[in-house]
Design a protein around this motif. Structure first.
Motif, PDB file in Angstrom:
ATOM      1  N   PRO A 238      38.941  35.653  35.553  1.00 26.66           N
ATOM      2  CA  PRO A 238      39.470  37.031  35.448  1.00 26.66           C
ATOM      3  C   PRO A 238      40.766  37.226  36.233  1.00 26.66           C
ATOM      4  O   PRO A 238      41.567  38.108  35.879  1.00 26.66           O
ATOM      5  CB  PRO A 238      38.342  37.885  36.031  1.00 26.66           C
ATOM      6  N   THR A 239      40.969  36.428  37.255  1.00 22.78           N
ATOM      7  CA  THR A 239      42.189  36.570  38.056  1.00 22.78           C
ATOM      8  C   THR A 239      43.431  36.445  37.183  1.00 22.78           C
ATOM      9  O   THR A 239      44.460  37.094  37.434  1.00 22.78           O
ATOM     10  CB  THR A 239      42.227  35.497  39.160  1.00 22.78           C
TER      11      THR A 239
ATOM     12  N   ASP B  65      42.860  38.952  33.332  1.00 23.64           N
ATOM     13  CA  ASP B  65      42.953  40.414  33.438  1.00 23.64           C
ATOM     14  C   ASP B  65      44.396  40.798  33.777  1.00 23.64           C
ATOM     15  O   ASP B  65      44.904  40.480  34.867  1.00 23.64           O
ATOM     16  CB  ASP B  65      42.012  40.911  34.538  1.00 23.64           C
TER      17      ASP B  65
ATOM     18  N   ALA C 146      45.598  43.397  34.745  1.00 25.05           N
ATOM     19  CA  ALA C 146      45.717  44.347  35.846  1.00 25.05           C
ATOM     20  C   ALA C 146      45.753  43.666  37.213  1.00 25.05           C
ATOM     21  O   ALA C 146      46.091  44.318  38.213  1.00 25.05           O
ATOM     22  CB  ALA C 146      44.553  45.346  35.794  1.00 25.05           C
ATOM     23  N   VAL C 147      45.389  42.395  37.265  1.00 22.37           N
ATOM     24  CA  VAL C 147      45.375  41.686  38.560  1.00 22.37           C
ATOM     25  C   VAL C 147      46.809  41.475  39.025  1.00 22.37           C
ATOM     26  O   VAL C 147      47.682  41.053  38.257  1.00 22.37           O
ATOM     27  CB  VAL C 147      44.641  40.340  38.440  1.00 22.37           C
ATOM     28  N   GLY C 148      47.065  41.765  40.295  1.00 19.34           N
ATOM     29  CA  GLY C 148      48.412  41.660  40.829  1.00 19.34           C
ATOM     30  C   GLY C 148      48.827  40.237  41.167  1.00 19.34           C
ATOM     31  O   GLY C 148      48.012  39.307  41.214  1.00 19.34           O
ATOM     32  N   GLU C 149      50.130  40.096  41.436  1.00 17.37           N
ATOM     33  CA  GLU C 149      50.669  38.765  41.746  1.00 17.37           C
ATOM     34  C   GLU C 149      50.113  38.223  43.049  1.00 17.37           C
ATOM     35  O   GLU C 149      49.931  37.007  43.202  1.00 17.37           O
ATOM     36  CB  GLU C 149      52.196  38.833  41.810  1.00 17.37           C
ATOM     37  N   GLN C 150      49.854  39.083  44.019  1.00 18.52           N
ATOM     38  CA  GLN C 150      49.355  38.623  45.295  1.00 18.52           C
ATOM     39  C   GLN C 150      47.999  37.933  45.146  1.00 18.52           C
ATOM     40  O   GLN C 150      47.751  36.875  45.748  1.00 18.52           O
ATOM     41  CB  GLN C 150      49.238  39.807  46.265  1.00 18.52           C
ATOM     42  N   ALA C 151      47.110  38.508  44.344  1.00 17.77           N
ATOM     43  CA  ALA C 151      45.787  37.913  44.133  1.00 17.77           C
ATOM     44  C   ALA C 151      45.910  36.593  43.380  1.00 17.77           C
ATOM     45  O   ALA C 151      45.212  35.614  43.683  1.00 17.77           O
ATOM     46  CB  ALA C 151      44.888  38.878  43.379  1.00 17.77           C
ATOM     47  N   ARG C 152      46.811  36.561  42.403  1.00 11.67           N
ATOM     48  CA  ARG C 152      47.003  35.314  41.653  1.00 11.67           C
ATOM     49  C   ARG C 152      47.612  34.223  42.537  1.00 11.67           C
ATOM     50  O   ARG C 152      47.235  33.050  42.452  1.00 11.67           O
ATOM     51  CB  ARG C 152      47.889  35.579  40.445  1.00 11.67           C
TER      52      ARG C 152
ATOM     53  N   ASP D  58      44.189  36.948  27.320  1.00 12.57           N
ATOM     54  CA  ASP D  58      43.219  37.935  27.779  1.00 12.57           C
ATOM     55  C   ASP D  58      41.951  37.830  26.942  1.00 12.57           C
ATOM     56  O   ASP D  58      41.827  36.940  26.079  1.00 12.57           O
ATOM     57  CB  ASP D  58      43.815  39.346  27.729  1.00 12.57           C
TER      58      ASP D  58
END
Length: 393
Positions: free
Chosen positions: A92-93, A96, A98-104, A191
């Motif tokens: 999902p990272t 999705d 909606a997941v931001g660049e920082q989380a990726r 997606d």
């Protein structure tokens, strides 16, 4: 009547004993010596050939196994990295939007740190811009038009050949100071509805392959002149340890046997000749693993014939030393035995000379026994008695 002294020209010369045309000693020594020497040469070669065949039967499969072990580890390791990238693309990272660049970026950094094979992992959007890269490397770089990006963007998976990556030189240090080399692996990211979100790419270090071959072929094998060469599918040398071992550039791509169906042998061993040097070579072709198609690399494990078959020459030498030493004893024994026979002939010769000179008391020597010489002497004695008018005894 006393026997007259022999004429000077009839006196035997000392070197006549070594003339095989007239000396029974020389004839016996020559015949038996030549026979013993010939048998020594024949059996030393036969024994050496048998040992060479046995060594090849043992060493050939060993080299093939070593090459196959390196090949299998390359295929499995590449598959594992390829599979990890596919798993990451399905998380999902990345699926999705909606997941931001920082989380990726955190997810990629974590994946990058789990395995030393990774040199860099990045995510590019459908426009071809790298939006996330481990360590911040290559972020903002336009990769549109790159082979790995175009293929993955169309829904395929990409596994590229080895190439140089100068922009990763600060992260990947080579022991020889050269430009680091990497493999690129890329997979598409979509997606849950199948819409293309971008491409996930990883650059894999080549240095881990060098470490891998050192694990399979340890230092003890290197001291025995084992060399490992890895070729690309095009025949280019990607890795070679043989130059450091025997100081010579590796031979070209091994002449892999081809089946009647036109297919190359997958693995095996063979003999190679290259510019006056010969090698016993085990080889294995990478074929991929599961859904990873592989890189078509050739792994060759070589050892020079002079080292692989060193025991053959030693055995041949030892047999010949023993055989030729025994030949000398045989020649000496034949010389001594023939000397005894020659003495008997000289005694018969002297008696014949006395009889020829009119000595009425001279007799042909009569050896005891029933051998050839004894029977001949008895026959000569009866002949002489008959010529003298005496009844044979």
């Amino acid at each position: 009547m006393p026997r007259p002294a022999p004429k000077p020209e009839d006196s035997p010369r000392w070197w006549d004993a070594f003339n095989p045309l007239g000396s029974i000693r020389a004839q016996c020594a020559l015949v038996l010596g030549a026979l013993a020497a010939g048998l020594t040469l024949f059996y030393s070669d036969r024994a050496a050939d048998a040992l060479a065949a046995r060594i090849e039967a043992d060493a050939g499969p060993l080299f093939e196994t070593l090459a196959g072990s390196i090949r299998e580890r390359i295929d499995r390791s590449m598959y594992e990295r390829f599979h990890e990238l596919q798993v990451a693309a399905a998380m999902p990272t990345f699926r999705d939007p909606a997941v931001g660049e920082q989380a990726r970026r955190a997810a990629l950094n974590y994946l990058n740190d789990t395995e030393e094979e990774y040199a860099w992992i990045g995510f590019a959007n459908p426009a071809g811009k790298v939006v996330v890269g481990t360590g911040g490397l290559r972020e903002g770089l336009d990769v549109a038009g790159e082979g790995w990006f175009d293929i993955a963007l169309q829904g395929g998976t990409y596994v590229g050949n080895l190439h140089e990556a100068s922009d990763l030189a600060d992260k990947i240090a080579r022991t020889d100071g050269g430009i680091p080399r990497v493999f690129d692996v890329a997979v598409p990211v979509t997606d849950t509805n199948g819409k293309m979100l971008g491409v996930l790419c990883a650059s894999l270090r080549w240095s881990w392959v060098e470490q891998l071959q050192e694990q399979v072929v340890p230092e003890s094998a290197r001291r025995r002149l084992f060399g490992v060469t890895i070729y690309s599918a095009k025949g280019d040398v990607l890795l070679d340890t043989g130059t450091d071992i025997w100081g010579k550039v590796p031979p070209p791509y091994p002449p892999v046997p081809v089946s009647p169906r036109g297919l190359q042998a997958y693995r095996g061993y063979l003999h190679e000749d290259d510019e006056g040097s010969s090698y016993l070579t085990g080889f294995a072709l990478t074929r991929g693993f599961r859904n990873f198609r592989g890189l078509g690399l050739m792994v060759a494990v070589r050892q020079p014939d002079r080292r692989a078959f060193a025991e053959v020459g030693e055995l041949r030498h030892d047999i010949r030393v023993i055989g030729f030493s025994a030949t000398l004893f045989i020649i000496a024994g034949a010389w001594g035995f023939a000397g005894l026979v020659a003495q008997r002939f000289r005694a018969i010769e002297s008696a014949a000379e006395y009889i020829l000179d009119g000595d009425q008391l001279a007799l042909i020597p009569q050896p005891k026994g029933r051998g050839d010489l004894a029977r001949m002497c008895r026959s000569l004695g009866r002949m002489v008695q008959g010529l003298r008018g005496r009844p044979p005894q």
